[in-house]
Motif scaffolding. Sequence first.
Motif, PDB file in Angstrom:
ATOM      1  N   ASN A 154     -17.234  -2.878   6.667  1.00  0.00           N
ATOM      2  CA  ASN A 154     -15.874  -3.719   7.242  1.00  0.00           C
ATOM      3  C   ASN A 154     -15.535  -4.872   6.528  1.00  0.00           C
ATOM      4  O   ASN A 154     -14.224  -5.342   6.093  1.00  0.00           O
ATOM      5  N   ARG A 155     -16.525  -5.585   5.830  1.00  0.00           N
ATOM      6  CA  ARG A 155     -16.273  -6.707   5.103  1.00  0.00           C
ATOM      7  C   ARG A 155     -15.500  -6.255   3.720  1.00  0.00           C
ATOM      8  O   ARG A 155     -14.561  -7.053   3.378  1.00  0.00           O
ATOM      9  N   ALA A 156     -15.777  -4.976   3.214  1.00  0.00           N
ATOM     10  CA  ALA A 156     -15.186  -4.725   2.039  1.00  0.00           C
ATOM     11  C   ALA A 156     -13.823  -4.355   2.202  1.00  0.00           C
ATOM     12  O   ALA A 156     -12.806  -4.565   1.574  1.00  0.00           O
ATOM     13  N   LYS A 157     -13.505  -3.724   3.425  1.00  0.00           N
ATOM     14  CA  LYS A 157     -12.258  -3.023   3.655  1.00  0.00           C
ATOM     15  C   LYS A 157     -11.338  -4.304   4.051  1.00  0.00           C
ATOM     16  O   LYS A 157     -10.156  -4.291   3.470  1.00  0.00           O
ATOM     17  N   THR A 158     -11.887  -5.365   4.572  1.00  0.00           N
ATOM     18  CA  THR A 158     -10.898  -6.462   4.808  1.00  0.00           C
ATOM     19  C   THR A 158     -10.802  -7.382   3.434  1.00  0.00           C
ATOM     20  O   THR A 158      -9.599  -7.699   3.378  1.00  0.00           O
ATOM     21  N   GLU A 159     -11.835  -7.515   2.677  1.00  0.00           N
ATOM     22  CA  GLU A 159     -11.540  -8.093   1.359  1.00  0.00           C
ATOM     23  C   GLU A 159     -10.550  -7.300   0.362  1.00  0.00           C
ATOM     24  O   GLU A 159      -9.423  -7.827  -0.244  1.00  0.00           O
ATOM     25  N   LEU A 160     -10.670  -5.974   0.540  1.00  0.00           N
ATOM     26  CA  LEU A 160      -9.701  -5.119  -0.164  1.00  0.00           C
ATOM     27  C   LEU A 160      -8.343  -5.077   0.355  1.00  0.00           C
ATOM     28  O   LEU A 160      -7.299  -5.283  -0.459  1.00  0.00           O
ATOM     29  N   MET A 161      -8.142  -5.123   1.707  1.00  0.00           N
ATOM     30  CA  MET A 161      -6.633  -5.170   2.357  1.00  0.00           C
ATOM     31  C   MET A 161      -6.326  -6.667   1.836  1.00  0.00           C
ATOM     32  O   MET A 161      -5.055  -6.825   1.508  1.00  0.00           O
ATOM     33  N   GLU A 162      -6.996  -7.918   1.856  1.00  0.00           N
ATOM     34  CA  GLU A 162      -6.448  -8.893   1.438  1.00  0.00           C
ATOM     35  C   GLU A 162      -6.067  -9.094   0.056  1.00  0.00           C
ATOM     36  O   GLU A 162      -4.903  -9.439  -0.436  1.00  0.00           O
ATOM     37  N   ILE A 163      -6.952  -8.297  -0.775  1.00  0.00           N
ATOM     38  CA  ILE A 163      -6.689  -8.316  -2.163  1.00  0.00           C
ATOM     39  C   ILE A 163      -5.243  -7.698  -2.416  1.00  0.00           C
ATOM     40  O   ILE A 163      -4.374  -7.915  -3.132  1.00  0.00           O
ATOM     41  N   MET A 164      -5.199  -6.248  -1.928  1.00  0.00           N
ATOM     42  CA  MET A 164      -3.785  -5.446  -2.049  1.00  0.00           C
ATOM     43  C   MET A 164      -2.577  -6.270  -1.284  1.00  0.00           C
ATOM     44  O   MET A 164      -1.437  -6.197  -2.053  1.00  0.00           O
ATOM     45  N   GLN A 165      -2.716  -6.937  -0.420  1.00  0.00           N
ATOM     46  CA  GLN A 165      -1.667  -7.630   0.248  1.00  0.00           C
ATOM     47  C   GLN A 165      -1.153  -8.980  -0.400  1.00  0.00           C
ATOM     48  O   GLN A 165      -0.074  -9.175  -0.638  1.00  0.00           O
ATOM     49  N   HIS A 166      -2.195  -9.661  -0.738  1.00  0.00           N
ATOM     50  CA  HIS A 166      -2.053 -11.176  -1.228  1.00  0.00           C
ATOM     51  C   HIS A 166      -2.240 -11.168  -2.937  1.00  0.00           C
ATOM     52  O   HIS A 166      -1.832 -12.227  -3.445  1.00  0.00           O
ATOM     53  N   GLY A 167      -2.504 -10.150  -3.577  1.00  0.00           N
ATOM     54  CA  GLY A 167      -3.143 -10.228  -4.860  1.00  0.00           C
ATOM     55  C   GLY A 167      -4.071 -11.108  -5.413  1.00  0.00           C
ATOM     56  O   GLY A 167      -4.057 -11.586  -6.527  1.00  0.00           O
ATOM     57  N   ARG A 168      -4.836 -11.314  -4.282  1.00  0.00           N
ATOM     58  CA  ARG A 168      -5.852 -12.550  -4.346  1.00  0.00           C
ATOM     59  C   ARG A 168      -6.373 -12.671  -5.766  1.00  0.00           C
ATOM     60  O   ARG A 168      -6.622 -11.984  -6.804  1.00  0.00           O
ATOM     61  N   SER A 170      -3.757   4.633  -7.926  1.00  0.00           N
ATOM     62  CA  SER A 170      -5.077   4.284  -8.462  1.00  0.00           C
ATOM     63  C   SER A 170      -5.337   3.301  -9.188  1.00  0.00           C
ATOM     64  O   SER A 170      -6.109   2.744  -9.066  1.00  0.00           O
ATOM     65  N   GLN A 171      -4.171   3.120  -9.856  1.00  0.00           N
ATOM     66  CA  GLN A 171      -4.508   1.735 -10.873  1.00  0.00           C
ATOM     67  C   GLN A 171      -4.468   0.742  -9.812  1.00  0.00           C
ATOM     68  O   GLN A 171      -5.194  -0.262 -10.207  1.00  0.00           O
ATOM     69  N   GLN A 172      -3.611   0.601  -9.046  1.00  0.00           N
ATOM     70  CA  GLN A 172      -3.748  -0.627  -8.250  1.00  0.00           C
ATOM     71  C   GLN A 172      -5.158  -0.727  -7.193  1.00  0.00           C
ATOM     72  O   GLN A 172      -5.667  -1.732  -7.068  1.00  0.00           O
ATOM     73  N   LEU A 173      -5.498   0.509  -6.922  1.00  0.00           N
ATOM     74  CA  LEU A 173      -6.459   0.557  -5.982  1.00  0.00           C
ATOM     75  C   LEU A 173      -7.549   0.060  -6.886  1.00  0.00           C
ATOM     76  O   LEU A 173      -8.345  -0.577  -6.427  1.00  0.00           O
ATOM     77  N   MET A 174      -7.890   0.728  -8.092  1.00  0.00           N
ATOM     78  CA  MET A 174      -9.093   0.440  -8.858  1.00  0.00           C
ATOM     79  C   MET A 174      -9.040  -1.232  -9.430  1.00  0.00           C
ATOM     80  O   MET A 174     -10.291  -1.671  -9.291  1.00  0.00           O
ATOM     81  N   GLN A 175      -7.645  -1.599  -9.554  1.00  0.00           N
ATOM     82  CA  GLN A 175      -7.758  -3.070  -9.856  1.00  0.00           C
ATOM     83  C   GLN A 175      -8.118  -4.019  -8.719  1.00  0.00           C
ATOM     84  O   GLN A 175      -9.109  -4.909  -8.857  1.00  0.00           O
ATOM     85  N   ALA A 176      -7.836  -3.423  -7.553  1.00  0.00           N
ATOM     86  CA  ALA A 176      -8.139  -4.316  -6.238  1.00  0.00           C
ATOM     87  C   ALA A 176      -9.679  -4.092  -6.045  1.00  0.00           C
ATOM     88  O   ALA A 176     -10.357  -4.800  -5.765  1.00  0.00           O
ATOM     89  N   VAL A 177     -10.288  -2.872  -6.217  1.00  0.00           N
ATOM     90  CA  VAL A 177     -11.856  -2.579  -5.969  1.00  0.00           C
ATOM     91  C   VAL A 177     -12.474  -3.495  -7.271  1.00  0.00           C
ATOM     92  O   VAL A 177     -13.639  -3.990  -6.808  1.00  0.00           O
ATOM     93  N   ARG A 178     -12.114  -3.425  -8.293  1.00  0.00           N
ATOM     94  CA  ARG A 178     -12.871  -4.232  -9.477  1.00  0.00           C
ATOM     95  C   ARG A 178     -12.802  -5.891  -9.012  1.00  0.00           C
ATOM     96  O   ARG A 178     -13.750  -6.609  -9.543  1.00  0.00           O
ATOM     97  N   ARG A 179     -11.923  -6.291  -8.180  1.00  0.00           N
ATOM     98  CA  ARG A 179     -12.005  -7.541  -7.787  1.00  0.00           C
ATOM     99  C   ARG A 179     -12.776  -7.965  -6.641  1.00  0.00           C
ATOM    100  O   ARG A 179     -13.155  -8.807  -6.233  1.00  0.00           O
TER     101      ARG A 179
END
Length: 174
Positions: free
Chosen positions: A160-174, A114-123
Amino acid sequence: MRSGSNNSQSAIDFVVQLWQQHQGAISRTLLANEADPEARQDLKQDIFLALHQSAARLQAAELPRAYLFRIMHNVTVDHIARAQRHKWQPLDDETQQQMLQDCPSAEVAEKQQSQQLMQAVRRLSPANRQVMLLAMEDLDAPEIAEILQISHGAVRVRLNRAKTELMEIMQHGR
């Protein structure tokens, strides 16, 4: 006059019941949008006040859940705009971790995810964040479109854009 008073009380009772039913979604919205505990409490009160002021319309709404989320969205957008004018700080990782640790009902693994997801969503960008938060609350595209007052097609594109952006953040820590 008594029946008007009863109708008013009935609408308020309806708001309280809706608030209790969606308390988890409200809490997640608050956590995702406000770092400061005092400001988060103010936002919570602002949302409840807006719901109270719209009690009769909320009770009469065809989709009260969607109307609830629209009100939460509008109040949160106003809150974020005020915060940007005051330059409030975003929720830092340490505070987020502490808040998750204080949650007695969640397991440790769930907390970390949850923490990782919320951090990514916040970005996420603001437009992507708002549509993702609504989707995470199991709202469908028509409900999200109604809440944000945009077309179903625009909702699909943003998701779709949000999912793509979220996956990028989760994978690469953007």
